[in-house]
Write an enzyme that holds these catalytic residues in place. Structure first.
Site, PDB file in Angstrom:
ATOM      1  N   HIS A  89       0.846  -1.200   0.000  1.00  0.00           N
ATOM      2  CA  HIS A  89       0.000   0.000   0.000  1.00  0.00           C
ATOM      3  C   HIS A  89       0.874   1.239   0.000  1.00  0.00           C
ATOM      4  O   HIS A  89       1.819   1.342   0.781  1.00  0.00           O
ATOM      5  CB  HIS A  89      -0.893   0.033   1.245  1.00  0.00           C
ATOM      6  CG  HIS A  89      -2.003  -0.968   1.200  1.00  0.00           C
ATOM      7  ND1 HIS A  89      -3.060  -0.938   2.074  1.00  0.00           N
ATOM      8  CD2 HIS A  89      -2.232  -2.023   0.394  1.00  0.00           C
ATOM      9  CE1 HIS A  89      -3.889  -1.924   1.805  1.00  0.00           C
ATOM     10  NE2 HIS A  89      -3.397  -2.611   0.790  1.00  0.00           N
ATOM     11  N   TYR A 139      -9.048   4.684   8.155  1.00  0.00           N
ATOM     12  CA  TYR A 139      -9.084   5.059   9.572  1.00  0.00           C
ATOM     13  C   TYR A 139     -10.193   6.103   9.713  1.00  0.00           C
ATOM     14  O   TYR A 139     -10.083   7.206   9.173  1.00  0.00           O
ATOM     15  CB  TYR A 139      -7.739   5.657  10.007  1.00  0.00           C
ATOM     16  CG  TYR A 139      -6.640   4.627  10.176  1.00  0.00           C
ATOM     17  CD1 TYR A 139      -5.915   4.145   9.092  1.00  0.00           C
ATOM     18  CD2 TYR A 139      -6.321   4.126  11.443  1.00  0.00           C
ATOM     19  CE1 TYR A 139      -4.901   3.207   9.259  1.00  0.00           C
ATOM     20  CE2 TYR A 139      -5.306   3.187  11.618  1.00  0.00           C
ATOM     21  CZ  TYR A 139      -4.601   2.738  10.525  1.00  0.00           C
ATOM     22  OH  TYR A 139      -3.609   1.806  10.696  1.00  0.00           O
ATOM     23  N   PRO A 141      -3.079  -0.403  19.240  1.00  0.00           N
ATOM     24  CA  PRO A 141      -2.864  -0.835  17.852  1.00  0.00           C
ATOM     25  C   PRO A 141      -3.166   0.217  16.777  1.00  0.00           C
ATOM     26  O   PRO A 141      -2.927  -0.039  15.595  1.00  0.00           O
ATOM     27  CB  PRO A 141      -3.801  -2.044  17.702  1.00  0.00           C
ATOM     28  CG  PRO A 141      -4.827  -1.883  18.758  1.00  0.00           C
ATOM     29  CD  PRO A 141      -4.197  -1.132  19.878  1.00  0.00           C
ATOM     30  N   LYS A 171       1.892  -0.621  15.169  1.00  0.00           N
ATOM     31  CA  LYS A 171       3.327  -0.555  15.458  1.00  0.00           C
ATOM     32  C   LYS A 171       3.909  -1.724  16.264  1.00  0.00           C
ATOM     33  O   LYS A 171       5.130  -1.928  16.255  1.00  0.00           O
ATOM     34  CB  LYS A 171       3.631   0.738  16.235  1.00  0.00           C
ATOM     35  CG  LYS A 171       3.549   1.972  15.391  1.00  0.00           C
ATOM     36  CD  LYS A 171       4.785   2.136  14.531  1.00  0.00           C
ATOM     37  CE  LYS A 171       4.563   3.035  13.353  1.00  0.00           C
ATOM     38  NZ  LYS A 171       4.543   2.408  12.075  1.00  0.00           N
ATOM     39  N   TYR A 182       4.150   6.331  10.228  1.00  0.00           N
ATOM     40  CA  TYR A 182       3.328   5.171   9.877  1.00  0.00           C
ATOM     41  C   TYR A 182       4.123   4.138   9.057  1.00  0.00           C
ATOM     42  O   TYR A 182       4.059   2.946   9.324  1.00  0.00           O
ATOM     43  CB  TYR A 182       2.079   5.636   9.113  1.00  0.00           C
ATOM     44  CG  TYR A 182       1.035   4.548   8.978  1.00  0.00           C
ATOM     45  CD1 TYR A 182       0.204   4.221  10.050  1.00  0.00           C
ATOM     46  CD2 TYR A 182       0.873   3.847   7.788  1.00  0.00           C
ATOM     47  CE1 TYR A 182      -0.744   3.225   9.948  1.00  0.00           C
ATOM     48  CE2 TYR A 182      -0.081   2.847   7.671  1.00  0.00           C
ATOM     49  CZ  TYR A 182      -0.886   2.540   8.758  1.00  0.00           C
ATOM     50  OH  TYR A 182      -1.817   1.546   8.664  1.00  0.00           O
TER      51      TYR A 182
HETATM   52  P1  RFL Z   1       3.889 -12.202  21.023  1.00  0.00           P
HETATM   53  O1  RFL Z   1       3.404 -12.198  19.634  1.00  0.00           O
HETATM   54  O2  RFL Z   1       2.909 -12.023  22.118  1.00  0.00           O
HETATM   55  O3  RFL Z   1       4.680 -13.558  21.220  1.00  0.00           O
HETATM   56  C1  RFL Z   1       5.083 -14.011  22.494  1.00  0.00           C
HETATM   57  C2  RFL Z   1       5.157 -15.512  22.458  1.00  0.00           C
HETATM   58  O4  RFL Z   1       5.608 -15.989  23.729  1.00  0.00           O
HETATM   59  C3  RFL Z   1       4.793 -17.091  24.120  1.00  0.00           C
HETATM   60  N1  RFL Z   1       4.886 -17.197  25.593  1.00  0.00           N
HETATM   61  C4  RFL Z   1       5.759 -18.009  26.227  1.00  0.00           C
HETATM   62  N2  RFL Z   1       6.677 -18.863  25.751  1.00  0.00           N
HETATM   63  C5  RFL Z   1       7.431 -19.544  26.652  1.00  0.00           C
HETATM   64  N3  RFL Z   1       7.288 -19.402  27.994  1.00  0.00           N
HETATM   65  C6  RFL Z   1       6.370 -18.554  28.511  1.00  0.00           C
HETATM   66  N4  RFL Z   1       6.244 -18.420  29.827  1.00  0.00           N
HETATM   67  C7  RFL Z   1       5.558 -17.807  27.605  1.00  0.00           C
HETATM   68  N5  RFL Z   1       4.568 -16.891  27.754  1.00  0.00           N
HETATM   69  C8  RFL Z   1       4.182 -16.537  26.545  1.00  0.00           C
HETATM   70  C9  RFL Z   1       3.421 -16.756  23.575  1.00  0.00           C
HETATM   71  O5  RFL Z   1       2.610 -17.926  23.438  1.00  0.00           O
HETATM   72  C10 RFL Z   1       3.797 -16.147  22.215  1.00  0.00           C
HETATM   73  O6  RFL Z   1       3.895 -17.121  21.212  1.00  0.00           O
HETATM   74  O7  RFL Z   1       5.022 -11.081  21.249  1.00  0.00           O
HETATM   75  P2  RFL Z   1       6.118 -10.477  20.219  1.00  0.00           P
HETATM   76  O8  RFL Z   1       6.873 -11.580  19.545  1.00  0.00           O
HETATM   77  O9  RFL Z   1       6.842  -9.467  20.999  1.00  0.00           O
HETATM   78  O10 RFL Z   1       5.276  -9.772  19.062  1.00  0.00           O
HETATM   79  C11 RFL Z   1       4.505  -8.620  19.333  1.00  0.00           C
HETATM   80  C12 RFL Z   1       3.262  -8.598  18.440  1.00  0.00           C
HETATM   81  O11 RFL Z   1       2.582  -9.828  18.579  1.00  0.00           O
HETATM   82  C13 RFL Z   1       2.306  -7.459  18.785  1.00  0.00           C
HETATM   83  O12 RFL Z   1       3.038  -6.305  19.128  1.00  0.00           O
HETATM   84  C14 RFL Z   1       1.373  -7.123  17.611  1.00  0.00           C
HETATM   85  O13 RFL Z   1       0.455  -8.160  17.389  1.00  0.00           O
HETATM   86  C15 RFL Z   1       0.614  -5.817  17.868  1.00  0.00           C
HETATM   87  N6  RFL Z   1      -0.344  -5.492  16.788  1.00  0.00           N
HETATM   88  C16 RFL Z   1       0.069  -4.896  15.625  1.00  0.00           C
HETATM   89  N7  RFL Z   1       1.392  -4.660  15.435  1.00  0.00           N
HETATM   90  C17 RFL Z   1       1.809  -4.152  14.236  1.00  0.00           C
HETATM   91  O14 RFL Z   1       3.023  -3.907  14.081  1.00  0.00           O
HETATM   92  N8  RFL Z   1       0.935  -3.896  13.193  1.00  0.00           N
HETATM   93  C18 RFL Z   1      -0.403  -4.121  13.324  1.00  0.00           C
HETATM   94  O15 RFL Z   1      -1.131  -3.950  12.360  1.00  0.00           O
HETATM   95  C19 RFL Z   1      -0.887  -4.599  14.586  1.00  0.00           C
HETATM   96  N9  RFL Z   1      -2.196  -4.845  14.782  1.00  0.00           N
HETATM   97  C20 RFL Z   1      -1.712  -5.783  16.965  1.00  0.00           C
HETATM   98  C21 RFL Z   1      -2.630  -5.427  15.936  1.00  0.00           C
HETATM   99  C22 RFL Z   1      -2.188  -6.427  18.099  1.00  0.00           C
HETATM  100  C23 RFL Z   1      -3.532  -6.686  18.238  1.00  0.00           C
HETATM  101  N10 RFL Z   1      -3.944  -7.389  19.415  1.00  0.00           N
HETATM  102  C24 RFL Z   1      -4.776  -8.537  19.354  1.00  0.00           C
HETATM  103  C25 RFL Z   1      -3.222  -7.180  20.651  1.00  0.00           C
HETATM  104  C26 RFL Z   1      -3.975  -5.659  16.072  1.00  0.00           C
HETATM  105  C27 RFL Z   1      -4.456  -6.253  17.239  1.00  0.00           C
HETATM  106  C28 RFL Z   1      -5.932  -6.429  17.399  1.00  0.00           C
HETATM  107  C1  PHB Z   2      -4.944  -4.981  10.966  1.00  0.00           C
HETATM  108  O1  PHB Z   2      -5.050  -5.155   9.733  1.00  0.00           O
HETATM  109  O2  PHB Z   2      -5.139  -5.908  11.774  1.00  0.00           O
HETATM  110  C2  PHB Z   2      -4.590  -3.643  11.494  1.00  0.00           C
HETATM  111  C3  PHB Z   2      -4.366  -2.622  10.601  1.00  0.00           C
HETATM  112  C4  PHB Z   2      -4.044  -1.353  11.077  1.00  0.00           C
HETATM  113  C5  PHB Z   2      -3.959  -1.138  12.439  1.00  0.00           C
HETATM  114  C6  PHB Z   2      -4.178  -2.173  13.332  1.00  0.00           C
HETATM  115  C7  PHB Z   2      -4.501  -3.430  12.853  1.00  0.00           C
HETATM  116  O3  PHB Z   2      -3.667   0.112  12.891  1.00  0.00           O
END
Ligand code: RFL
Ligand code: PHB
Length: 407
Positions: free
Chosen positions: A72, A201, A293, A297, A385
């Site tokens: 994009h 957004y 979110p 980031k 962004y």
């Molecule tokens: P994770 O992905 O939480 O992975 C951690 C892993 O550790 C495991 N774990 C353990 N393993 C061993 N021993 C233990 N005691 C443990 N406890 C836990 C877990 O099972 C897991 O597999 O952390 P990591 O690697 O730091 O990654 C971070 C990202 O997952 C997170 O920041 C993003 O998902 C945030 N996020 C977004 N980030 C973006 O850059 N772009 C996006 O578009 C975006 N959209 C989002 C998001 C997060 C969302 N939610 C659900 C919080 C949208 C949403 C809705």
């Molecule tokens: C997503 O596609 O899950 C998504 C996109 C943009 C955001 C957060 C989540 O700011």
């Protein structure tokens, strides 16, 4: 068991760190509490910054991303029923984002690690860290019914917000700075073609809404909802009604519907642990910090952390120099706070505060109009962004300060 770097958590941070270390000839073992299939199907992030996508490609794990990811060059800011396109690429010398699901990144990294003979132990339990203050840290855990010990030189805590790594640092040796927002996101994944080519957004007096996607057949949509919202109170018809209302434009935007494949409610939180190192333990990703979110980031910040960490560990293991490890926390935290600011700014700009009144509404609209019409303001949004370059922090002509307690 013995390894150079024990990695707790097989999320994007832990897996990418293991991959980068492998490319530097450094041995690691990854421990993960969940099953492989759970880790590979957890629906979370979707937006990869320019440099995150480039990192995956440059390190040989971007083949499917290049084939299936959606590049994009702009995004849509929608308010007062009108869409204004922010031309991300024009404002950032050609940078953009790639829409590619986090679980696809995780699948690609797991496949690459296993193909290279890497060790990832899934479904471990009872993980605990010992001796992180000394030279011989040990990670204890249970796997397939047996209690095991992993002796490491360094430990990387990549186990997310609810992991064991952060609490293993004595509370006297860490500070947290946090903010909880008075609203959450209700997110759905729908078997429906996206209704627009780019992310939308939307600022609306009923609350924020976001149109995103995963593929030409799957749409990802979010609604601002009050905290403590129960999914039971949101049957599909109510979700679609609310999305139609908030995403509507004066010129008749049509939102495509389809069966809901997945849904969930996510609280919105800003959280930082300082410092990100204690002895031989290095925190990375959500284990150290959480952003709301809205700025897309979290995953990207996790990737930046592990790039710094892999760099520092490589200098340590290959050349015996510990300057990179010494600077790791300050280097990460400078970027973390930049991203915290951007994520909070986007959140406050687009969400309805709980005490919304006409004044707060008019200020938000005035600010949105400014972002949509001023090149300077739009560039601020765009460069954050698509992601500031990795060396951004090193260009800041200020010492990386230790945390200053807020009186
Ligand atoms: P994770 O992905 O939480 O992975 C951690 C892993 O550790 C495991 N774990 C353990 N393993 C061993 N021993 C233990 N005691 C443990 N406890 C836990 C877990 O099972 C897991 O597999 O952390 P990591 O690697 O730091 O990654 C971070 C990202 O997952 C997170 O920041 C993003 O998902 C945030 N996020 C977004 N980030 C973006 O850059 N772009 C996006 O578009 C975006 N959209 C989002 C998001 C997060 C969302 N939610 C659900 C919080 C949208 C949403 C809705
Ligand atoms: C997503 O596609 O899950 C998504 C996109 C943009 C955001 C957060 C989540 O700011």
């Amino acid at each position: 068991m013995r390894t150079q770097v024990g990695i707790i958590g097989a999320g994007p941070a832990g897996l990418m760190l293991s991959h980068l270390l492998h490319l530097e000839g450094i041995d690691s073992v990854v421990l993960e509490t969940r099953s492989r299939s759970y880790a590979e199907s957890r629906v979370r992030a979707g937006v990869l910054e320019h440099d995150t996508a480039q990192l995956l490609t440059d390190t040989g794990v971007g083949e499917r991303l290049r084939r299936e990811g959606l590049v994009h060059t702009g995004l849509d800011l929608r308010f007062d029923g009108v869409s204004r396109r922010i031309d991300l690429s024009a404002l950032t010398s050609g940078r953009g984002i790639t829409v590619y699901g986090q679980q696809e990144v995780v699948k690609d990294l797991i496949a690459a690690r296993l193909a290279a003979g890497g060790e990832i132990l899934f479904e471990v339990t009872d993980v605990s860290l010992d001796g992180i203050d000394g030279d011989t840290p040990v990670v204890r855990f249970k796997h397939e019914g047996t209690i095991r010990e992993l002796s490491c030189v360094m430990v990387a805590g990549c186990d997310g917000f609810h992991g064991v790594s952060r609490p293993s640092i004595p509370s006297s040796a860490r500070r947290t700075v946090e903010h909880t927002y008075p609203f959450s996101w209700l997110g759905i994944l729908a078997q429906a073609a996206p209704s627009a080519h780019e992310l939308i957004y939307t600022h609306h007096e009923r609350g924020f809404a976001l149109h995103s996607m995963r593929s030409p057949e799957v749409t990802r949509l979010y609604l601002q909802v009050p905290n403590e919202t129960l999914l039971d109170d949101w049957p599909a018809a109510r979700i679609w009604d609310e999305l139609h209302t908030r995403l509507a434009t004066n010129d008749g935007f049509t939102l495509k519907e389809g069966p809901i494949l997945e849904q969930g409610v996510t609280p919105m939180r800003s959280f930082v642990t300082e410092p990100m190192r204690h002895g031989q333990l290095f925190l990375a990703g959500d284990a150290a910090h959480i952003v709301p979110p809205t700025g897309a980031k979290g995953l990207n910040l996790a990737m930046a952390d592990v790039r710094f960490l892999a760099d520092a560990l490589s200098t340590w293991f290959r050349q015996g120099r510990d300057t990179g490890l010494g600077e790791y926390s300050a280097r990460c935290l400078r970027r973390v706070w930049r991203v915290q600011h951007f994520s909070a700014w986007m959140t406050n700009l687009l969400h309805q505060p709980v005490d919304a009144d006409e004044f707060s509404h008019r200020l938000q609209v005035a600010h949105l109009e400014y972002v949509a019409t001023s090149t300077a303001a739009a560039t601020t949004l765009a460069e954050n962004y698509v992601g500031l370059p990795l060396d951004w922090g090193s260009r800041v002509d200020m010492p990386a300060r230790p945390p200053v307690p807020f009186a």
